[in-house]
Design a protein around this motif. Structure first.
Motif, PDB file in Angstrom:
ATOM      1  N   ALA A  65       0.855  -1.283   0.071  1.00  0.00           N
ATOM      2  CA  ALA A  65      -0.067   0.131  -0.104  1.00  0.00           C
ATOM      3  C   ALA A  65       0.812   1.152   0.036  1.00  0.00           C
ATOM      4  O   ALA A  65       0.539   2.160  -0.727  1.00  0.00           O
ATOM      5  CB  ALA A  65      -0.909  -0.015   1.229  1.00  0.00           C
ATOM      6  N   LEU A  69       1.170   4.079  -2.883  1.00  0.00           N
ATOM      7  CA  LEU A  69       0.972   5.599  -2.590  1.00  0.00           C
ATOM      8  C   LEU A  69       1.875   6.183  -2.806  1.00  0.00           C
ATOM      9  O   LEU A  69       1.883   7.609  -3.329  1.00  0.00           O
ATOM     10  CB  LEU A  69       0.792   5.342  -0.879  1.00  0.00           C
ATOM     11  CG  LEU A  69       0.111   6.984  -0.224  1.00  0.00           C
ATOM     12  CD1 LEU A  69      -1.154   7.248  -0.879  1.00  0.00           C
ATOM     13  CD2 LEU A  69       0.013   6.640   1.288  1.00  0.00           C
ATOM     14  N   GLN A  72       1.706   7.658  -6.083  1.00  0.00           N
ATOM     15  CA  GLN A  72       0.889   8.627  -6.423  1.00  0.00           C
ATOM     16  C   GLN A  72       1.190  10.037  -5.749  1.00  0.00           C
ATOM     17  O   GLN A  72       0.978  10.948  -6.410  1.00  0.00           O
ATOM     18  CB  GLN A  72      -0.543   8.381  -5.776  1.00  0.00           C
ATOM     19  CG  GLN A  72      -1.129   6.717  -6.334  1.00  0.00           C
ATOM     20  CD  GLN A  72      -1.119   6.978  -8.022  1.00  0.00           C
ATOM     21  OE1 GLN A  72      -1.876   8.099  -8.404  1.00  0.00           O
ATOM     22  NE2 GLN A  72      -0.763   6.020  -8.720  1.00  0.00           N
ATOM     23  N   ILE A  78       6.755  10.043   0.841  1.00  0.00           N
ATOM     24  CA  ILE A  78       6.382   8.885   1.544  1.00  0.00           C
ATOM     25  C   ILE A  78       7.755   8.396   2.079  1.00  0.00           C
ATOM     26  O   ILE A  78       7.845   7.848   3.304  1.00  0.00           O
ATOM     27  CB  ILE A  78       5.900   7.706   0.614  1.00  0.00           C
ATOM     28  CG1 ILE A  78       4.646   8.236   0.020  1.00  0.00           C
ATOM     29  CG2 ILE A  78       5.863   6.371   1.551  1.00  0.00           C
ATOM     30  CD1 ILE A  78       3.687   8.553   1.219  1.00  0.00           C
ATOM     31  N   CYS A 115       6.848   2.071   4.601  1.00  0.00           N
ATOM     32  CA  CYS A 115       7.137   3.455   3.725  1.00  0.00           C
ATOM     33  C   CYS A 115       8.648   3.633   3.078  1.00  0.00           C
ATOM     34  O   CYS A 115       8.645   3.905   1.965  1.00  0.00           O
ATOM     35  CB  CYS A 115       6.794   4.621   4.645  1.00  0.00           C
ATOM     36  SG  CYS A 115       5.339   4.932   5.000  1.00  0.00           S
ATOM     37  N   PHE A 197      -8.328   4.610  -3.226  1.00  0.00           N
ATOM     38  CA  PHE A 197      -7.348   3.767  -2.614  1.00  0.00           C
ATOM     39  C   PHE A 197      -8.114   2.355  -2.136  1.00  0.00           C
ATOM     40  O   PHE A 197      -9.422   2.103  -1.852  1.00  0.00           O
ATOM     41  CB  PHE A 197      -7.069   4.417  -1.329  1.00  0.00           C
ATOM     42  CG  PHE A 197      -6.087   3.431  -0.367  1.00  0.00           C
ATOM     43  CD1 PHE A 197      -4.587   3.067  -0.667  1.00  0.00           C
ATOM     44  CD2 PHE A 197      -6.489   2.728   0.792  1.00  0.00           C
ATOM     45  CE1 PHE A 197      -3.847   2.529  -0.125  1.00  0.00           C
ATOM     46  CE2 PHE A 197      -5.618   1.971   1.538  1.00  0.00           C
ATOM     47  CZ  PHE A 197      -4.212   1.925   1.018  1.00  0.00           C
TER      48      PHE A 197
END
Length: 469
Positions: A65, A69, A72, A78, A115, A197
């Protein structure tokens, strides 16, 4: 500074490696300071084991995820979120006086790793090309594989001479340095997606992974045929089926199954999962030599020195082999050496000094094999993913690392504990290590079957021509 004109440099690489170390070196060091933490906080071993496992589990669950992300909203952004989470998680551990902040801090460290890992790989892909990218990924691998090798010694030394909380003070320092070193790196994004999402996919994935993890780690204590254990297994199986069904062909899916149409990417990811699962060898072998052979924890650590040195020494060698002969051969050679290295550690019937020497050699071969495999595998995964989905692809690849390690350790420890409860520890250790040999053999088969022979060669030829031109 325009993203199109920026070229990656050593300052950027150093910042990324420092960021990667906040997980692989410092967060992982918790595994090796269990007695000190338990004594200081006065909590049960069961609670502490849960806190330790949560970091890898949450990293594995959320890494895909976070990778999507990053594509995007921005890969640097991130990465920075991950570094800030690392600082917050470490602060929780520095100031904890009981189970609550310890568990919260470990969960936050898992989210931090989720992340940092895919975002930093995506940044490497965005700002380095060809041989330079392979060199950058080698240093990334040194941060991850090398960090995990160093953590037992670094964590033990820091805990012994300064106190275990200092491990996480150092982690904060490294995270702050990473933030500073990466400040000049421009933002990098994939193409803007209009998809929402995938919250439903994430929820199903979380339930499935948690159920599977509890089934593996607690099955022996709960009873393998108890109603709760069987319910957990059913939930995990149904969860996997539902997840695949709702994700397949879904726009903006949590896991982009379309990526697996590329055989090279699939081979790299599957073998990465399985070779990270072989990490269970470290737990079983170190436990056995202490329980079954009377080694101290320090002596057990010395046995794995060859692994540490070999991993660090071979990562750049693996990069050079990749550039000369492509990715498949070093991945195959590295995995074969891993099979041999792990296999000889299972020869627990050998007497005294003979077994000690064999285990030392086994650890060294294990390290040589993984070091040779690391960069060719990572480069194969990155090079065979579309530019606009590098974050998501890197996330899946690194999810394989985290979940492979988490489940490999859980399975190996469960096999060892289950057999040692009814038989001698020598047989239990052989069985636990045999499980890891199986992981490595299946990894080898996945490479042979799925990785094309010319993987990595075409790009290197193009890169060499460009340099000559």
């Amino acid at each position: 500074m325009e993203a199109t004109t920026y070229k990656g440099n050593n300052k950027m690489i150093t910042g990324i490696v420092f960021g990667v170390l906040t997980f692989w070196l410092f967060a992982q060091a918790m595994v090796n300071v269990v007695p000190a933490v338990q004594s200081d906080l006065g909590i049960s071993l069961g609670t502490l084991n849960i806190a330790i496992s949560l970091t890898a589990l949450f990293s594995g669950i959320f890494i895909v995820a976070a990778g999507g992300l990053a594509d995007q909203v921005g890969r640097k952004k991130i990465t920075y979120v991950g570094l800030i989470l690392s600082i917050i998680g470490s602060l929780c551990l520095v100031f904890t006086n009981g189970a609550f902040l310890l568990i919260v801090g470990r969960i936050i460290q898992g989210l931090s790793a989720a992340c940092i890992m895919p975002s930093t790989i995506a940044l490497m892909k965005a700002y380095f090309e060809g041989a330079e990218r392979q060199r950058a990924l080698s240093y990334w691998s040194i941060g991850s594989w090398g960090g995990s090798g160093v953590c037992s010694f670094a964590g033990g030394a820091i805990a012994t001479y300064l106190g275990w909380r200092w491990i996480f003070i150092f982690s904060i320092v490294f995270a702050l340095l990473a933030l500073w070193l990466m400040k000049d790196v421009p933002e990098s994004k994939g193409e803007k997606s209009r998809n929402k999402f995938d919250i439903s996919g994430l929820i199903v994935f979380i339930i499935t992974m948690v159920a599977l993890n509890i089934f593996i780690t607690q099955g022996a204590d709960l009873g393998w045929t108890s109603a709760l254990t069987l319910t957990l297994l059913v939930v995990a199986i149904i969860g996997i089926i539902i997840f695949i069904k709702i994700e397949k062909g879904k726009a903006g899916a949590l896991i982009e199954f379309g990526l697996f149409k590329n055989k090279a990417y699939t081979g790299a990811t599957i073998s990465n999962f399985l070779l990270n699962a072989v990490a269970g060898t470290l737990v079983v072998a170190n436990t056995y030599v202490q329980v079954g052979r009377g080694f101290t924890s320090f002596q057990a650590g010395i046995l794995s020195l060859g692994y540490l040195v070999a991993v660090l020494g071979m990562i750049r060698v693996g990069e050079k082999i990749l550039q000369r002969v492509g990715a498949k051969k070093p991945m195959v050679w590295g995995t074969i050496l891993t099979v041999i290295g792990v296999g000889v550690m299972g020869l627990t019937f050998l007497p005294g000094i003979t077994y000690t020497i064999i285990v030392f050699i086994g650890f060294a071969l294990f390290g040589i094999g993984l070091g040779m495999y690391a960069t060719p595998s990572t480069d194969t995964a990155v090079a065979n993913a579309p530019d606009d989905k590098i974050g998501a692809a890197s996330g899946i690849y690194k999810m394989a690392s985290s979940l492979g390690g988490a489940f490999g350790v859980a399975i190996s420890a469960t096999v060892y504990a289950s057999i040692s409860a009814v038989s001698n520890v020598s047989l239990a250790a052989s069985a636990g290590i045999a499980a890891n040999v199986i992981f490595a053999v299946v990894a080898l088969l996945s490479i042979i079957i799925l990785i094309p022979n010319n993987t990595g060669l075409k790009e290197n030829i193009v890169d060499e021509r460009a340099m000559k031109g």
